[in-house]
Design an enzyme around this catalytic site. Sequence first.
Site, PDB file in Angstrom:
ATOM      1  CG  HIS A 186      -0.354  -2.368   1.553  1.00 20.81           C
ATOM      2  ND1 HIS A 186      -0.297  -1.495   0.498  1.00 20.81           N
ATOM      3  CD2 HIS A 186      -0.442  -3.607   1.021  1.00 20.81           C
ATOM      4  CE1 HIS A 186      -0.323  -2.190  -0.628  1.00 20.81           C
ATOM      5  NE2 HIS A 186      -0.427  -3.469  -0.341  1.00 20.81           N
ATOM      6  CE  LYS A 237      -2.605 -11.071  -1.762  1.00 19.70           C
ATOM      7  NZ  LYS A 237      -2.291 -10.711  -3.119  1.00 19.70           N
ATOM      8  CG  HIS A 273      -4.927  -1.345  -0.455  1.00 18.14           C
ATOM      9  ND1 HIS A 273      -4.302  -2.117   0.500  1.00 18.14           N
ATOM     10  CD2 HIS A 273      -4.958  -2.086  -1.574  1.00 18.14           C
ATOM     11  CE1 HIS A 273      -3.971  -3.272  -0.023  1.00 18.14           C
ATOM     12  NE2 HIS A 273      -4.350  -3.285  -1.283  1.00 18.14           N
TER      13      HIS A 273
END
Length: 560
Positions: A127, A124, A130
């Site tokens: 972005h 994933k 995080h």
Amino acid sequence: MNYKNHIAKKLNIDSVDTPTLESYIEIPPNLEMGDYALPCFKLSKILRSSPIKIAEDLKAGFVLDEYISECSAVNGYLNFKVNRISLANEVLSKVLNEKENYGSSTIGKGKTICIDYSSINIAKPFHIGHLSTTVIGSALCKIFKFLGYEVVGINHLGDYGTQFGKLIVAFKKWSSFEAVKEGRLKELTRIYVKFHDEAKLNPSLDDEARRYFKLIEDGDEESNKLFNLFKEITLEEVDKIYKLLNVSFDSYAGESFYNDKMAPVVEELKEKGLIKISDGASIVDLEEYGMPPCLILKSDGSTLYATRDIAAAMYRKKTYDFDKCLYVVAYQQNLHFKQFFKVVELMGREWAKDLVHVAYGMVSLESGSMSTRSGNVVLLEDVINKTIEKAYKVIEEKNPNIKDKDHTAKAVGTGAVIFGALCNNKIKDIVFSYDRVLSFEGETCPYVQYTVARCNSVLNKVGEPSQYTISELAEEEYDVVSTLSKFGEIVQSASKNYEPSLITRYALELSGVFNKFYMNCKIACDDDNAKNLRLALTKSVKITLTNALNLLGIETVEEM
Ligand code: ARG
């Protein structure tokens, strides 16, 4: 010098022990009143007397010394003024001697802290959602190490779940090894988003995904090869960002690491009579504790997020024998942590009390919440790169002759991103805005880094401090001393509250008092004694700000 302790010891009240008395002593909001104060109403009950009388009696018996220069009783408060000169002598020699260790301590010696942070999901995009866990967790690692703790930083990778089955299906249908090697994480995100779009029209894709996930679990070679490729690519990509942010881990044991460690947990839960069957699923009923049940096994026998977390906690206790295990995870997961901590407690582990969820607020976009599936995300890498670019431009405008522009821009740009994320109390929600991160005005990292560069330039131009004796201190000088003296306490309080923002705020405060001092007291003055004292103050500020920024993972720069 611990003034609170010193005062408490000197007061020596029979019926109150020193640590308790020490905890009653406050720093008054208004320095006019004194540097420390004891609110005597706290003693009324024990001493069976009025606060006013207690304050007067205590004052009568208090003998001033080289550290405390004034003691007065005012309206039931006992106020103390410290001897500013002895404080200045002590603080400055401490900072200048201890240098990069100033503010550190050994209180954590012999204790181990596990910190589960960043804990990204494989395949994933990394972005800005995080960012908080990554920088808060990393700062906590550095803070606890600074205090003498043994720290184990753990990236509990999200590398288990049907999404990997989905990715394999998507890879086979719409991608290739070449495309993945070329497009990396972006390609994986692209096909993941595509899978969800297609599955809406064709639900059989979901069944296929489940089948592939099962194949991964069963050790099928081809599926595992793909899964490992996705994992490798993700780790290589995020590693670039970790390097920029000065973040590192001691363990990458993720969810799949616990595949073979859950059976004994489930067995024990059954043996202890904690499992109930509900609609075919195995659960631990937590109604008694006001919580919905904790899911342990789905009806098809597969494990869940909580099952893996329980196994991970057991493993960490056995492997590291931690004194505390922290989980730096958004508050959205409050219930999950409460539930599984409770299950560990019900299993009879007294150390369940040492599991701590360090919750932080959510990051959303002006355009709503982020979601990988819908593609509505702001990539951390893009944010950092844009900030570095902007830093480069600002430097070129303001100081085109600077030596190492690339390095400076990198330190300033990443510093701005980290500092921005650590600036406020961690539980606050943030709406991400490029403008704010890119702003170098006001309470920002560039301001602090600029202050360090200013100290540096003073020391380069005027010289290193040598001998001085202090006979008086201007108000601005004393403010610097007094702020410097608080650093150690701030670091400890940041560790106790799991709150790196205390250090961020402190760095701003110290920069503020230094800049005021710099404006009002000429450093390169004719009086040698005053000059050397001011250089000692300047050097101490440089050291302390550098230590503070380093604890946050931020580099300082020589010039700016
Ligand atoms: N990967 C999870 C997520 O992104 C966070 C994991 C946190 N750590 C843990 N031990 N549960 O939501």
